[in-house]
Design an enzyme around this catalytic site. Structure first.
Site, PDB file in Angstrom:
ATOM      1  N   GLY A 132       0.423   5.620   0.939  1.00 27.71           N
ATOM      2  CA  GLY A 132      -0.399   6.732   1.404  1.00 27.71           C
ATOM      3  C   GLY A 132       0.182   8.024   0.870  1.00 27.71           C
ATOM      4  O   GLY A 132       0.966   8.015  -0.078  1.00 27.71           O
ATOM      5  N   GLY A 151       0.815  -1.217   0.000  1.00 25.63           N
ATOM      6  CA  GLY A 151       0.000   0.000   0.000  1.00 25.63           C
ATOM      7  C   GLY A 151       0.844   1.260   0.000  1.00 25.63           C
ATOM      8  O   GLY A 151       2.032   1.231   0.318  1.00 25.63           O
ATOM      9  N   LYS A 178       6.017   0.313   7.331  1.00 28.11           N
ATOM     10  CA  LYS A 178       5.673   1.572   6.658  1.00 28.11           C
ATOM     11  C   LYS A 178       6.948   2.398   6.593  1.00 28.11           C
ATOM     12  O   LYS A 178       7.573   2.672   7.621  1.00 28.11           O
ATOM     13  CB  LYS A 178       4.591   2.281   7.469  1.00 28.11           C
ATOM     14  CG  LYS A 178       4.135   3.603   6.904  1.00 28.11           C
ATOM     15  CD  LYS A 178       2.826   3.988   7.572  1.00 28.11           C
ATOM     16  CE  LYS A 178       2.535   5.445   7.558  1.00 28.11           C
ATOM     17  NZ  LYS A 178       1.284   5.787   8.225  1.00 28.11           N
ATOM     18  N   GLY A 215       3.749   7.628   3.028  1.00 33.08           N
ATOM     19  CA  GLY A 215       4.447   6.371   3.256  1.00 33.08           C
ATOM     20  C   GLY A 215       4.161   5.309   2.207  1.00 33.08           C
ATOM     21  O   GLY A 215       3.139   5.340   1.533  1.00 33.08           O
ATOM     22  N   ASP A 256      -7.816  10.848  11.875  1.00 35.77           N
ATOM     23  CA  ASP A 256      -7.994  10.676  10.429  1.00 35.77           C
ATOM     24  C   ASP A 256      -8.851   9.428  10.171  1.00 35.77           C
ATOM     25  O   ASP A 256      -8.454   8.521   9.440  1.00 35.77           O
ATOM     26  CB  ASP A 256      -6.634  10.557   9.736  1.00 35.77           C
ATOM     27  CG  ASP A 256      -6.722  10.739   8.218  1.00 35.77           C
ATOM     28  OD1 ASP A 256      -7.765  11.236   7.734  1.00 35.77           O
ATOM     29  OD2 ASP A 256      -5.754  10.393   7.519  1.00 35.77           O
TER      30      ASP A 256
END
Ligand SMILES: Nc1ncnc2c1ncn2[C@@H]1O[C@H](COP(=O)(O)OP(=O)(O)OP(=O)(O)O)[C@@H](O)[C@H]1O
Length: 395
Positions: A78, A76, A98, A81, A196
């Site tokens: 973001g 993944g 991360k 990161g 968040d």
């Protein structure tokens, strides 16, 4: 606790969640609330949390990530990161790492480092307190990057599920919401604002062949959902917070006004509930439209615009479901449900304990259990393509 019901008759012809406060508290609820609010200063002045997280709770940053772990596949990305699987060279245990750069454009390195320290420290503060929070395993650094090693979640995040399967049934939403509220209540009891809350920041710990069906019909066990990303989290004391952080479309009215407290998380959770059920945000019919809005436009909508519940998916949502939504999307934070109060909402008993008899397991989008209609178009995630309203603004 007495919760106001929100009957379906009220939703005709044009139901809107009222913008004024609706909460009528029972005496017991007021006592509970009083008890809960004294928790804040006792357990978590900002200074106490800072001291604690800076001291014993926060792990020491080590410098030998590549000696201890080998890097696996990318899982993944973001705003800042990238996340990979990593494997402990000795135990062969899999984890997630991360990797965050120490230098960000338009930001002083010192400030970035402080943010990274805060992210790690607050994650450390709560990660062992709830099975619903991704455990922090270790932290490493080198000249350019910080490596946050944490538990690996294998089932994807809720935004990915929305993109792949479309909106959730009422029962699946209740299962998710209950778990989120448990996580939030633990964070809040420890003086940590998650900051968040959005579908992208909750992941299924395990992979399921049919995840939405699993959320509706199986007993998934404690900690099946895992909170990630403490990049916008803050330690909260008696004084209100002022920094605008989070992802604009989920940010509470008081966050935009730069005077907020823990209640801001509950507004964001209400917005997430809206999105899970409707597959869109209240203010714009498509995620694409939301993406292109400026911060000012989002702020105006969040502070002033109606929240419609008179169309499509909302017409088959139970009055209890609407009542919880209303309790969370209350613009006055003092009248908004707290996490502890929301956990007692009768919607959960109806939907989860009784096997969803109220919603009867039907997809809120109008389809049956096995016929979930995708409402939300697949969209590129993360990176520079995710602009404006849908992108995190880190603290
Ligand atoms: N522990 C984990 N296990 C598996 N995948 C993860 C884990 N943590 C994060 N991910 C994946 O990586 C993505 C990015 O992670 P994260 O949201 O923490 O990064 P970020 O840069 O802080 O993002 P944001 O844009 O929200 O600030 C997540 O959406 C998720 O898909």
């Amino acid at each position: 606790m007495e919760f106001p019901t929100f009957s379906m008759q009220h939703t005709q012809p044009a139901a809107l969640l009222p913008t004024h406060s609706y909460k009528h508290r029972s005496l017991a609820s007021q006592r509970r609330r009083a008890k809960y609010s004294v928790l804040r200063p006792v357990s978590c002045t900002a200074e106490a949390v800072k001291a604690e997280v800076a001291g014993r709770a926060a792990p020491t940053w080590k410098s030998s990530f590549r000696e201890k772990y080998s890097l696996g596949r990318h899982v993944g990305s973001g705003s800042y990161g990238v996340v990979h699987v990593c494997i402990d060279e000795v135990t062969k245990q899999k984890a997630a790492v991360k990797i965050l750069p120490k230098v960000r454009s338009k930001q002083q390195p010192q400030k970035t480092l402080k943010k990274l320290e805060r992210e790690v420290a607050l994650m450390a503060r709560v990660s062992r307190q709830s099975r619903g929070i991704t455990p922090l395993i270790d932290v490493y650094e080198d000249k350019n990057y910080v490596y946050i090693v944490m538990g690996l979640n294998e089932g994807g995040d809720l935004e990915q599920l929305l993109e792949k399967y479309g909106s959730f049934s009422e029962r699946a939403t209740a299962t998710v919401m209950y778990e989120c509220l448990k996580i939030i209540s633990v964070c809040h009891a420890n003086g940590v604002l998650l900051g968040d809350i959005k579908p992208a920041n909750f992941m299924l710990r395990h992979r399921y062949r049919d995840p939405l069906k699993a959320l509706e019909s199986e007993h998934l066990g404690e900690g099946f959902l895992s909170a990630i990303d403490f990049g916008c989290s803050q330690a909260v004391g008696p004084a209100p917070l002022a920094r605008r952080t989070g992802t604009p479309v989920y940010m509470s009215p008081e966050t935009f006004r730069r005077e907020y407290h823990l209640e801001a998380d509950l507004w964001s959770l209400g917005m997430m509930m809206y999105q899970l059920i409707a597959g869109r945000f209240p203010f714009w019919p498509s995620v694409e439209q939301c993406r292109t809005r400026s911060l000012e436009e989002v702020m105006k909508a969040v502070i002033m615009e109606d929240i419609p519940v008179d169309y499509g998916p909302w017409l088959s949502v139970s009055p209890e479901g609407l009542s919880l939504l209303q309790g969370l999307l209350t613009r006055d934070p003092t009248q908004r449900l707290t996490a502890v109060e929301a956990l007692e909402h009768p919607w959960f008993q109806r939907q989860i304990d009784s096997g969803g008899s109220a919603g009867d397991g039907q997809s809120a989008a109008g389809g049956g259990r096995n016929n979930i209609v995708p409402l939300m178009p697949a969209a590129p995630r993360g990176g520079s393509s995710e602009a404006g309203a849908l992108r995190s603004m880190a603290a």
